[in-house]
Design an enzyme around this catalytic site. Structure first.
Site, PDB file in Angstrom:
ATOM      1  N   ASP A   1       0.844  -1.191   0.000  1.00 31.37           N
ATOM      2  CA  ASP A   1       0.000   0.000   0.000  1.00 31.37           C
ATOM      3  C   ASP A   1       0.883   1.246   0.000  1.00 31.37           C
ATOM      4  O   ASP A   1       0.690   2.178  -0.785  1.00 31.37           O
ATOM      5  CB  ASP A   1      -0.902  -0.052   1.245  1.00 31.37           C
ATOM      6  CG  ASP A   1      -1.781   1.173   1.391  1.00 31.37           C
ATOM      7  OD1 ASP A   1      -1.269   2.208   1.866  1.00 31.37           O
ATOM      8  OD2 ASP A   1      -2.960   1.101   1.018  1.00 31.37           O
TER       9      ASP A   1
ATOM     10  N   GLU B   1      -1.907  -4.712  -4.108  1.00 32.33           N
ATOM     11  CA  GLU B   1      -0.935  -4.022  -3.257  1.00 32.33           C
ATOM     12  C   GLU B   1       0.066  -5.013  -2.667  1.00 32.33           C
ATOM     13  O   GLU B   1       1.274  -4.768  -2.661  1.00 32.33           O
ATOM     14  CB  GLU B   1      -1.660  -3.279  -2.119  1.00 32.33           C
ATOM     15  CG  GLU B   1      -2.478  -2.101  -2.604  1.00 32.33           C
ATOM     16  CD  GLU B   1      -3.367  -1.497  -1.533  1.00 32.33           C
ATOM     17  OE1 GLU B   1      -3.766  -0.332  -1.702  1.00 32.33           O
ATOM     18  OE2 GLU B   1      -3.694  -2.179  -0.530  1.00 32.33           O
TER      19      GLU B   1
HETATM   20 MN    MN Z   1      -5.537  -2.242   0.803  1.00 38.41          MN
END
Ligand code: MN
Length: 232
Positions: free
Chosen positions: A52, A122
């Site tokens: 992320d 991610e």
């Molecule tokens: Mn996420």
């Protein structure tokens, strides 16, 4: 480790233009917590946490390089879109991540939703980074080779701006874990020229907008709330 292990991920690695040294890491990146709990293995959660941050960095870096004159207030909504569930889900889908994802429960029972695919996308970048010996440059270059052109083209054409409701929801969910609500206040005008008045509200921030359809009025009210949030 099954015999077909390296075969299994070949397509994905080709699409990523990266071959994992540690296939276990790649597998972990694709392991949802529902599967991890059943099998007593690690899920992708920490890799997602890392990924992320990396995806955020890569996206912001692309935008700042490409739009050196832009103010933070202009870059923020662009960034919000390019790191949104909607957009990352699209990229995950192109990599066919749903094919590889390990989820718990009887096959097909578990619903792989937009949010899980975005998370897996991610975590994949977290895994690449770890597998590459925490080489930020290598990871960033891979990301840019795959997505830079598209991000820049979309940012320039302002395509990302069209869906204010999506952008707003991403922001409010991140900030407050809440979704905005939309309420039709009034519908007026003749049959062929109706005017819809819609109120968008979230966390006490409200804005009203009118449009020739409910959808348009919702979009415009979301746009107003976005502007208000930026002023706060
Ligand atoms: Mn996420």
């Amino acid at each position: 480790m099954p015999a077909s292990y390296s075969e299994e991920y070949k397509d994905l690695e080709e699409k990523l233009r990266y071959t994992f040294k540690d296939k276990k890491l790649l597998e972990q990146a694709l392991t949802h917590k529902s599967y991890a709990m059943e099998k007593g293995v690690k899920s992708y959660e920490t890799l997602e946490f890392l990924g992320d941050a990396l995806v955020n960095l890569f996206v912001v870096d692309i935008l700042v390089c490409e739009f050196p004159q832009a103010k933070e207030g202009e870059l923020a909504p662009m960034k919000a879109f390019f790191v949104s569930e909607e957009f990352l889900h699209q990229l995950a889908h192109e990599l066919e991540l749903e094919r590889y994802l390990l989820v718990g429960g009887k096959k097909g029972k578990f619903k792989v939703n937009v949010s899980i695919l975005g998370d897996a996308f991610e975590s994949l970048w977290g895994a690449i980074y770890m597998d590459a010996g925490r080489d930020t440059n290598l990871t960033r270059t891979l990301f840019e080779n795959l997505y830079r052109e598209r991000i820049v083209t979309m940012a320039k054409s302002s395509d990302y701006r069209k869906d204010y409701k999506t952008i707003l929801q991403e922001i409010t969910q991140k900030r407050w874990k809440e979704r905005p609500t939309y309420r039709v206040i009034s519908v007026s005008g003749p049959q062929h020229g109706k005017v819809f008045e819609v109120e968008c509200s979230v966390k006490g921030v409200r804005a009203v907008a009118v449009g020739s359809s409910k959808k348009e009025a919702e979009q415009l009210s979301a746009k107003r709330v976005l502007e208000l949030l930026q002023e706060l």
